[in-house]
Design a protein around this motif. Structure first.
Motif, PDB file in Angstrom:
ATOM      1  N   LEU A  40      73.839 -48.537 -38.008  1.00  0.00           N
ATOM      2  CA  LEU A  40      74.100 -47.974 -36.692  1.00  0.00           C
ATOM      3  C   LEU A  40      72.847 -47.418 -36.028  1.00  0.00           C
ATOM      4  N   VAL A  41      71.711 -47.438 -36.706  1.00  0.00           N
ATOM      5  CA  VAL A  41      70.480 -46.825 -36.205  1.00  0.00           C
ATOM      6  C   VAL A  41      70.220 -47.223 -34.748  1.00  0.00           C
ATOM      7  N   SER A  91      71.832 -42.088 -38.903  1.00  0.00           N
ATOM      8  CA  SER A  91      71.505 -43.243 -39.739  1.00  0.00           C
ATOM      9  C   SER A  91      70.451 -42.882 -40.777  1.00  0.00           C
ATOM     10  N   TYR A 137      73.950 -55.155 -41.416  1.00  0.00           N
ATOM     11  CA  TYR A 137      75.319 -54.888 -41.873  1.00  0.00           C
ATOM     12  C   TYR A 137      75.625 -55.611 -43.189  1.00  0.00           C
ATOM     13  N   ARG A 166      70.808 -57.021 -36.213  1.00  0.00           N
ATOM     14  CA  ARG A 166      71.718 -55.975 -36.696  1.00  0.00           C
ATOM     15  C   ARG A 166      72.765 -56.538 -37.643  1.00  0.00           C
ATOM     16  N   CYS A 179      72.004 -41.012 -43.649  1.00  0.00           N
ATOM     17  CA  CYS A 179      72.736 -41.957 -44.501  1.00  0.00           C
ATOM     18  C   CYS A 179      71.778 -42.761 -45.369  1.00  0.00           C
ATOM     19  N   TRP A 180      70.656 -43.147 -44.795  1.00  0.00           N
ATOM     20  CA  TRP A 180      69.628 -43.866 -45.545  1.00  0.00           C
ATOM     21  C   TRP A 180      69.087 -43.004 -46.687  1.00  0.00           C
ATOM     22  N   VAL A 226      71.952 -40.672 -32.975  1.00  0.00           N
ATOM     23  CA  VAL A 226      72.360 -41.722 -33.908  1.00  0.00           C
ATOM     24  C   VAL A 226      71.225 -42.094 -34.847  1.00  0.00           C
ATOM     25  N   TYR A 227      69.994 -42.003 -34.354  1.00  0.00           N
ATOM     26  CA  TYR A 227      68.821 -42.271 -35.196  1.00  0.00           C
ATOM     27  C   TYR A 227      68.842 -41.366 -36.431  1.00  0.00           C
ATOM     28  N   TYR A 263      61.359 -43.158 -40.437  1.00  0.00           N
ATOM     29  CA  TYR A 263      62.655 -43.583 -40.970  1.00  0.00           C
ATOM     30  C   TYR A 263      62.530 -43.988 -42.438  1.00  0.00           C
ATOM     31  N   LEU A 278      76.979 -46.994 -42.884  1.00  0.00           N
ATOM     32  CA  LEU A 278      76.612 -46.391 -41.599  1.00  0.00           C
ATOM     33  C   LEU A 278      75.143 -46.594 -41.251  1.00  0.00           C
ATOM     34  N   VAL A 279      74.337 -47.047 -42.196  1.00  0.00           N
ATOM     35  CA  VAL A 279      72.905 -47.221 -41.951  1.00  0.00           C
ATOM     36  C   VAL A 279      72.614 -48.156 -40.775  1.00  0.00           C
TER      37      VAL A 279
END
Length: 425
Positions: A323-324, A333, A400, A396, A336-337, A329-330, A279, A320-321
């Motif tokens: 949301l990982v 995210s 955010y 989390r 987006c990262w 979804v991984y 990631y 959106l990061v």
């Protein structure tokens, strides 16, 4: 953790012209480049291994991991500004290799203590704090030393080569670190970073003595007056001021995200270390692409205008990061990262050599100290905030808060002369 905050680059490494001799014919630059490279890759290991040591070997909580992040960078807030005056009074090469040897010794103590079942959180706190203090002097000296061994007209090219290694280490480093952490325990992996600093110190100690005409320039001034000159230079400058402000917001927010990722992956999602490394490596890819394409994009859009336009475009992706999670979804995210880190990589290549070019020799240390105070001080505050938010509202939630900060970090550029500038002076 004693992580470096390395000399960022400004342009792709291939910016030299055929008429110019290779900059690597400069032996001093060659040794500095090699030293920077080994310490960069080594630090990628401890970037993951130290917090994972706290989590896996010592069962650290979110607040304790946050405190670890604070202590690794808080020295920039405590002594960052006076360190700039001291660096302007001293020769910078001895400061750099002494800091490297010191960090090698400190980080090497972690696997030794773990081997003898004597490792404690207190030791980790002391190691990252003292290593961070040494990093203050090393970072300020390194960014101020480069113009002493490279002509100013070639700073863009020199920073480009160093920046390309920084970005490539961000790509390969986390993946290699994740793989290494699959093969050995986190405390043992810290030894790789210790060896990297040892080799870096040896290389820097072999750089030939050069004329550092700044030395002694600040000796006749009182410490507080020398500090004030650097602060005033940065924050009264119409272009340096928004750069410092935007950088501080970015670093604060970025730290809130990255300091909690090991906890999220390890405790909440129960992912293996290689997934965390992958990631972070995706983020490194974004920075690398930004470093190489940023200068060309800036030429088309405008070096000032691109700073806020890129921020506006990437803002939704930042949100959106957090949301990982598992499955698809991984990857959403992670993409987006990548987009968010692209903007950060592009910004660094556009701005850093500019800072060096516009600053007189006798103010380089204090200018860099003021910038590091603002940028890395914000990192320390972000680490503390991540620990508090993570402890009371959940891991989390910290992600955010950091993501929102990354989404709006470009706003200082909008309210500055950079907004419409096609080229930076």
């Amino acid at each position: 953790m004693g992580r470096r905050t390395p000399i960022e680059g400004e342009a792709a490494a291939g910016s030299s012209t055929a008429a110019e001799p290779s900059i690597f014919r400069n032996g001093n630059f060659r040794r500095l480049f090699a030293a920077n490279s080994v310490s960069l890759y080594g630090s990628q290991v401890s970037y993951l291994a130290v917090p994972l040591t706290a989590v896996t070997a010592l069962d650290a909580s979110a607040a304790q991991v946050g405190l670890l992040g604070v202590l690794s960078t808080v020295s920039f807030l405590l002594i960052g500004l006076p360190a700039g005056v001291w660096v302007d009074r001293m020769r910078r090469r001895p400061i750099m290799f002494t800091a490297d040897f010191g960090r090698a010794l400190l980080l090497g103590s972690i696997p030794v203590a773990w081997l003898f079942d004597a490792l404690t959180l207190t030791q980790l706190y002391l190691v990252v704090f003292v290593s961070g203090t040494l990093t203050v002097f090393s970072d300020i000296s390194a960014q101020s030393f480069l113009p002493s061994i490279v002509p100013r007209e070639r700073l863009l090219q020199a920073n480009g080569y160093i920046g390309s290694v920084r970005e490539s280490s961000g790509v390969a480093g986390p993946s290699l670190s994740g793989l290494l952490l699959q093969l050995m325990a986190a405390p043992a992996a810290v030894l790789v970073d210790a060896l990297g600093f040892l080799l870096s110190g040896i290389l820097i100690s072999r750089i030939e003595r050069v004329d550092e005409s700044h030395t002694g320039a600040a000796e006749k001034k009182a410490l507080h007056r020398g500090i004030w000159e650097g602060v005033r230079f940065v924050f009264s400058h119409p272009l340096l001021r928004p750069i410092a402000m935007a950088g501080a917001i970015t670093n604060f927010s970025l730290q809130m995200v990255t300091i909690m990722l090991p906890l999220l992956f390890e405790h909440t999602l129960h992912f293996s270390a290689w997934k965390l490394g992958l990631y972070l490596a995706v983020g490194g890819v974004g920075s690398l692409i930004g470093a190489y394409t940023g200068p060309r994009l800036a030429e088309r859009v405008g070096q000032g205008s691109v700073l806020w336009l890129a921020g506006l475009v990437t803002a939704p992706f930042a949100c959106l990061v957090p949301l990982v999670d598992g499955g698809a979804v991984y990857w959403v995210s992670a993409v987006c990262w990548l987009v968010v880190t692209y903007r950060m990589g592009m910004n660094s290549v556009v701005l850093v050599s500019f800072r060096q070019r516009v600053t007189p020799n006798d103010l380089l240390g204090r200018m860099n100290a003021t910038m590091r105070f603002a940028l890395t001080g914000a990192t320390a505050l972000g680490a503390g905030a991540s620990g508090v938010v993570g402890e009371f509202f959940g891991v989390r939630a910290s992600l955010y808060v950091g993501a929102v900060g990354l989404a709006v970090a470009w706003l200082p550029y909008v309210f500055s002369p950079l907004r419409r500038m096609k080229t930076l002076p």
